[in-house]
Design a protein around this motif. Sequence first.
Motif, PDB file in Angstrom:
ATOM      1  N   CYS A   1       1.956   0.523  -4.210  1.00 21.46           N
ATOM      2  CA  CYS A   1       3.312   0.308  -4.684  1.00 21.46           C
ATOM      3  C   CYS A   1       3.378  -1.072  -5.338  1.00 21.46           C
ATOM      4  O   CYS A   1       3.050  -2.072  -4.691  1.00 21.46           O
ATOM      5  CB  CYS A   1       4.270   0.383  -3.498  1.00 21.46           C
TER       6      CYS A   1
ATOM      7  N   GLU B   1       5.317   3.513  -7.687  1.00 19.21           N
ATOM      8  CA  GLU B   1       4.337   3.870  -6.656  1.00 19.21           C
ATOM      9  C   GLU B   1       3.274   4.721  -7.335  1.00 19.21           C
ATOM     10  O   GLU B   1       3.583   5.703  -8.014  1.00 19.21           O
ATOM     11  CB  GLU B   1       4.989   4.637  -5.508  1.00 19.21           C
TER      12      GLU B   1
ATOM     13  N   GLU C   1      -7.649   9.821  -2.088  1.00 21.58           N
ATOM     14  CA  GLU C   1      -6.704   9.085  -2.921  1.00 21.58           C
ATOM     15  C   GLU C   1      -6.160   7.888  -2.153  1.00 21.58           C
ATOM     16  O   GLU C   1      -6.240   7.836  -0.920  1.00 21.58           O
ATOM     17  CB  GLU C   1      -5.553   9.998  -3.370  1.00 21.58           C
ATOM     18  N   ARG C   2      -5.639   6.932  -2.894  1.00 22.94           N
ATOM     19  CA  ARG C   2      -5.099   5.728  -2.257  1.00 22.94           C
ATOM     20  C   ARG C   2      -3.765   5.404  -2.914  1.00 22.94           C
ATOM     21  O   ARG C   2      -3.642   5.418  -4.142  1.00 22.94           O
ATOM     22  CB  ARG C   2      -6.083   4.574  -2.427  1.00 22.94           C
ATOM     23  N   GLY C   3      -2.765   5.126  -2.101  1.00 12.68           N
ATOM     24  CA  GLY C   3      -1.438   4.802  -2.632  1.00 12.68           C
ATOM     25  C   GLY C   3      -1.292   3.314  -2.879  1.00 12.68           C
ATOM     26  O   GLY C   3      -1.935   2.480  -2.242  1.00 12.68           O
TER      27      GLY C   3
ATOM     28  N   VAL D   1       3.881   8.439  -8.783  1.00 11.07           N
ATOM     29  CA  VAL D   1       4.511   9.425  -7.899  1.00 11.07           C
ATOM     30  C   VAL D   1       5.962   9.073  -7.592  1.00 11.07           C
ATOM     31  O   VAL D   1       6.723   9.916  -7.129  1.00 11.07           O
ATOM     32  CB  VAL D   1       3.726   9.576  -6.570  1.00 11.07           C
TER      33      VAL D   1
ATOM     34  N   SER E   1       0.816  -1.209   0.000  1.00 13.73           N
ATOM     35  CA  SER E   1       0.000   0.000   0.000  1.00 13.73           C
ATOM     36  C   SER E   1       0.856   1.268   0.000  1.00 13.73           C
ATOM     37  O   SER E   1       0.357   2.356  -0.237  1.00 13.73           O
ATOM     38  CB  SER E   1      -0.947   0.002   1.198  1.00 13.73           C
ATOM     39  N   HIS E   2       2.154   1.140   0.277  1.00 13.76           N
ATOM     40  CA  HIS E   2       3.034   2.317   0.226  1.00 13.76           C
ATOM     41  C   HIS E   2       4.466   1.851  -0.008  1.00 13.76           C
ATOM     42  O   HIS E   2       4.823   0.694   0.268  1.00 13.76           O
ATOM     43  CB  HIS E   2       2.954   3.125   1.532  1.00 13.76           C
TER      44      HIS E   2
ATOM     45  N   VAL F   1      -0.642   6.703  -7.269  1.00  9.90           N
ATOM     46  CA  VAL F   1      -1.747   7.257  -6.503  1.00  9.90           C
ATOM     47  C   VAL F   1      -2.998   7.054  -7.341  1.00  9.90           C
ATOM     48  O   VAL F   1      -3.022   7.348  -8.539  1.00  9.90           O
ATOM     49  CB  VAL F   1      -1.524   8.755  -6.190  1.00  9.90           C
TER      50      VAL F   1
END
Lengths: 143, 222
Positions: B167, B152, B163-165, B213, B142-143, B154
């Motif tokens: 990876c 990564e 928003e949701r990250g 990102v 998730s990150h 968004v």
Amino acid sequence: MDRNRRSELLARANSSELTAMAEAFLSRRSIAEEIQVVNPPEVGMVMMQVREPVCKERFHLGEVVVTRAEVAVAGVRGWAMRSGTDRETTLAAALLDACAEHDVELAAEVQALCERTADRIAADERREWEELRATAVSFEELD
Amino acid sequence: MNLAIDPEARRMPAKVAACRFDALESQAIFKVMLDTTSRPGLILDLPRRIVDRIPSALAPLVVLADVETRVHVIDTPTFAWSEAVTSATGARPAQLNKADLIAVPADGREHLTSIFTFAHPGSAFSPESGARLMIGVNDIRSHGTSDSAGVELVIRGPGVEGERGLCIDGLTEADVNAWRTTNSRFPAGIDVWLTTEAGRIVAIPRSSRLDVVATWPTQERK
């Protein structure tokens, strides 16, 4: 005869003719030792599509009961789907499809069966049309 | 009458049997697919008994495939499942650009940019004909962390509050750019499920907006 046409005719071939030919093929060691039933015959429902004659668009008519099966002969896959619930005849049709792909000599026998089936279907349709002809109405189309 | 076929020859090949789910298994996978699709970027787990049986990337495809669908499964030297999938489901094999469902195993991502480019996005009149892709990746988190690899992202859009990250080790920025281009004509577009070997799964439907990102050196594609 392409494979689509062959599948179409194997789906409508006479049951006793199909199973007799499948038994004859299975009596050959080259077939009996190389056959693998990939998917045993199973009964299910599929959505039947029909193309309407005015705009030529497809629509779903309804679900029909079918049986499908798949076999491989020396790794060459054959597939069949027939309407109804006759499992062994569907398995025989799949075997014939695989044999026709696998062996040129057997393909000729399968093709002959398919041609007899096509002739029978054509004769049935002609007979049915003769019965209906007396009640047919012709419309003139206006552009 | 029964055809004289050796009972041993009537036994279904192991890979075909592995691809045949019973009703409860199908429901369990479908539920995970619905949950992930309705909350893009949310990471869930496929049922353990399924992941032990077939590669994770195949599970969503097998659940959706039937005689009316066209599938394209990328086979590799270590991943040969396309025949088993078509046999088990009755789906027709198709070229990549004509397939409704596409599965790409973790070691078959070499041409992923092209796959994103050529997958069929459907049209504004027929958005339902857009392809669904199931892609195996190395890892999903998730990150990002100090040992991250890949990209990564968004995610924004329906189903995401703010928003949701995410990876993803196994995608490159070029892959994501090709994916965004294919999805640029909404409602036409492709829906994507990413899965790991361990059975983690995340969905990114065509309605989601993606931004890269951060990128890290991509790990060896395996």
